[in-house]
Structure formats: C-alpha cells, structure tokens
Scaffold this motif. Structure first.
Motif, mmCIF file in Angstrom:
data_model
loop_
_atom_site.group_PDB
_atom_site.id
_atom_site.type_symbol
_atom_site.label_atom_id
_atom_site.label_comp_id
_atom_site.label_asym_id
_atom_site.label_seq_id
_atom_site.Cartn_x
_atom_site.Cartn_y
_atom_site.Cartn_z
ATOM 1 N N LEU A 157 0.826 -1.206 0.000
ATOM 2 C CA LEU A 157 0.000 0.000 0.000
ATOM 3 C C LEU A 157 0.860 1.257 0.000
ATOM 4 O O LEU A 157 0.609 2.197 -0.757
ATOM 5 N N ALA A 158 1.895 1.269 0.845
ATOM 6 C CA ALA A 158 2.735 2.463 0.975
ATOM 7 C C ALA A 158 3.507 2.757 -0.297
ATOM 8 O O ALA A 158 3.774 3.920 -0.613
ATOM 9 N N LEU A 159 3.867 1.726 -1.049
ATOM 10 C CA LEU A 159 4.703 1.886 -2.242
ATOM 11 C C LEU A 159 3.905 1.784 -3.540
ATOM 12 O O LEU A 159 4.491 1.668 -4.620
ATOM 13 N N ARG A 160 2.584 1.862 -3.460
ATOM 14 C CA ARG A 160 1.745 1.586 -4.619
ATOM 15 C C ARG A 160 1.987 2.529 -5.790
ATOM 16 O O ARG A 160 1.766 2.147 -6.948
ATOM 17 N N ASP A 161 2.441 3.765 -5.526
ATOM 18 C CA ASP A 161 2.662 4.693 -6.636
ATOM 19 C C ASP A 161 3.915 4.368 -7.435
ATOM 20 O O ASP A 161 4.005 4.735 -8.610
ATOM 21 N N TRP A 215 8.738 0.833 -21.182
ATOM 22 C CA TRP A 215 7.774 1.488 -20.294
ATOM 23 C C TRP A 215 7.008 0.466 -19.464
ATOM 24 O O TRP A 215 6.445 -0.488 -19.994
ATOM 25 N N PRO A 216 6.978 0.668 -18.139
ATOM 26 C CA PRO A 216 6.178 -0.212 -17.292
ATOM 27 C C PRO A 216 4.698 -0.134 -17.652
ATOM 28 O O PRO A 216 4.153 0.950 -17.869
ATOM 29 N N GLN A 217 4.069 -1.273 -17.703
ATOM 30 C CA GLN A 217 2.670 -1.341 -18.108
ATOM 31 C C GLN A 217 1.756 -0.534 -17.188
ATOM 32 O O GLN A 217 0.787 0.082 -17.634
ATOM 33 N N PHE A 218 2.067 -0.531 -15.895
ATOM 34 C CA PHE A 218 1.186 0.102 -14.916
ATOM 35 C C PHE A 218 1.871 1.288 -14.231
ATOM 36 O O PHE A 218 1.834 1.414 -13.014
ATOM 37 N N ASP A 219 2.489 2.147 -15.024
ATOM 38 C CA ASP A 219 3.192 3.307 -14.474
ATOM 39 C C ASP A 219 2.174 4.346 -14.013
ATOM 40 O O ASP A 219 1.435 4.918 -14.811
ATOM 41 N N ARG A 220 2.143 4.613 -12.715
ATOM 42 C CA ARG A 220 1.210 5.593 -12.153
ATOM 43 C C ARG A 220 1.804 6.997 -12.107
ATOM 44 O O ARG A 220 1.070 7.975 -11.971
ATOM 45 N N ILE A 221 3.130 7.112 -12.172
ATOM 46 C CA ILE A 221 3.772 8.423 -12.056
ATOM 47 C C ILE A 221 3.943 9.072 -13.422
ATOM 48 O O ILE A 221 3.595 10.243 -13.622
#
Length: 288
Positions: A157-161, A215-221
């Motif tokens: 949870l803490a590292l989800r981003d 590129w990471p598939q789920f890049d949130r940043i």
C-alpha cells in the motif's frame, strides 16, 4: 576491487554500464538487478548529485535536464568514465537520453524516462503536486516507517505509486526508500522547475546512440499515454517495449525481466558480443 559507498556502487568487468536512478532516489534502487549485471559487465551506479549520499549539486541557476546532465558529466569525469551504456529510470532516464545527445552513450535503455511530456502541457504541474504530496506523506510516515513497512500488505500500500508489488521489497529497504527521499537536497528546486514547466527533454533529433524506451505497463507516475508518444516520435530510430506487470520503478517488480532487457540491449550494441536483433520472448514489443 568493488567500490561500495553511499555515493557509488562500482563492480564487475567488461562493457561499462552506468545505472541512473530516479528523483529522490539513490543507487540502491538498482539493488534487485545488480547481481545479474555485475556478472557480465562493469557496473557503475552513482547516487546522483543532490541526492542522499551523492555529491553536492553545485550547478547554479534554474534546475533543468541540461543542468542535471552537466553535474552528472562532471561526476563521470571524476570517476574516469568516458562513453558507456546508460540505463536510467525516470529522471535517470532523462539524464541518459541527454547524455546520448552529447555523445557519451554507446547505447541507452530508458525505463519510463522523465521529460517526455509535450512542452507547455499541464502534466508538469500534476507532477509537481504529486511530489509535494508524496514528500509530505513521507515526512509524516518517517518516524513510524519500521512499523509501517513490517507487514507485506502495508508495504504494498505504501509503495503503490512506485511499484506494483511493493510487498516484494524487504522491509529494511522499504524504510530506506522512504527516508532517503527526504534527504534529497534538490527536491525543492526540481519541484519549482516542474511548476515552471522547464525540465523537458529537447532537441531529441540530436540523439545518435541506439535508444530503447521500455515502459512499465502500470506506471502511475509517468503514465505511458502521456509521456511516451513524443519520445517515440522524436528520438531517431528508437525501439519501444512495454514491461508487463510492472510499475514505475520496475526493478523491484520484475528484476529478472529488467536485467534481461538491459543485457539484451547492451549485448546487441556491443561489437563482437554476439547479440542479435531479436527480442526476448518475455518482452512485449510495441506494434504501433
């Protein structure tokens, strides 16, 4: 002999491969892939100037990709590193591409590189707000970091981003990721530059080294649809791949995939290394 300090990890022999971490990070971000890479190459992973354990950032004026590259080039000169294969994540990816414009790169692997949004786009404002919020939350969490990171679910949870599978990060490393970010002395300057919209990669047609954009598939940043198109369009002859199942700092999500991606690209662009132009089965190549 290997050299390991807060400022630098350097070990191995062979083709020089320089690993450049992202904003607020340190060379420790590369720990999951170091063993695989050191077995094959000379690996140089500096902590960037102005980051915890790295040299001071002494370039005057506004923060920019060019200013960061100036500082990095000076550091590489001090380390006796001339041309090399550069691998960068996020801000480190932007630095790697900038150095390729300057003729220092034999090849580049850019993992979700920064600086790719369209000049003037509001995305830089969003990123400034994101980092302000992230650093504020890290300051609040730092005194209780050991307790928070003790449980795998809490780490995720803490590292989800920054990653998809934060539970895989050892608890002590997760604590360091939080606390090291608060000791970045250039964080305010970088955020100010983002607010001004200035840290954008320019003159990409000057890049002559082979560049892999991974590129990471789920890049949130740095989400792929907003940050990849201009780089793909403007960097001559680049290749593009998606790293399936990974978040913004993919080394922790799938170390084996990231190490094989780096190794395949370096070998392909090393004369006499026997590399081929085929892509590993584990990689998702772009068909666009």
């Amino acid at each position: 002999m290997p050299e390991i300090s807060p400022a630098l990890y350097r070990a191995g022999s062979g083709e020089p491969v320089v690993l450049l971490h992202g904003f607020t990070g340190t060379w420790h971000h590369w720990r999951p892939v170091l063993a695989d890479l050191v077995a094959r190459y000379e690996v140089i992973a500096p902590t960037l100037s102005g980051h915890h354990g790295g040299p001071p950032f002494e370039v005057e004026g506004a923060m920019s990709v060019e200013a960061g590259a100036d500082s990095l080039e000076e550091h590489l000169d001090e380390l006796g590193v001339g041309t090399a294969h550069f691998v960068g994540n996020s801000m480190g990816g932007a630095m790697a591409i900038e150095l390729a414009k300057r003729g220092r790169a034999r090849s580049v692997v850019a993992l979700a590189p920064g600086g790719g949004w369209e000049p003037g786009h509001a995305e830089s404002q969003r990123l400034a707000k994101f980092f302000i919020r992230t650093l504020r939350l890290s300051r609040a969490a730092a005194p209780r970091a050991e307790h928070i990171m003790r449980r795998p679910g809490s780490r995720k949870l803490a590292l989800r981003d920054v990653m998809r599978r934060g539970e895989l990060v050892p608890a002590a490393d997760a604590v360091d990721l939080v606390r090291d970010s608060l000791k970045c002395t250039v964080s305010d300057r970088v955020i100010e530059a983002l607010q001004a919209g200035t840290p954008v990669l320019t003159d990409l047609d000057r890049v002559s080294a082979p560049v892999l954009l991974a590129w990471p598939q789920f890049d949130r940043i740095l989400p792929m649809p907003l940050h990849a198109p201009r780089l793909r369009r403007e960097i001559p002859g680049n290749e593009f791949r998606v790293l399936p199942g990974c978040g913004h700092v993919p080394m922790w999500d799938d170390a084996r995939l990231v190490a094989s991606t780096i190794g395949e690209w370096v070998d392909r662009h090393t004369p006499g290394a026997g590399g081929t132009d085929t892509q590993p089965d584990t990689l998702a190549a772009s068909t666009a």
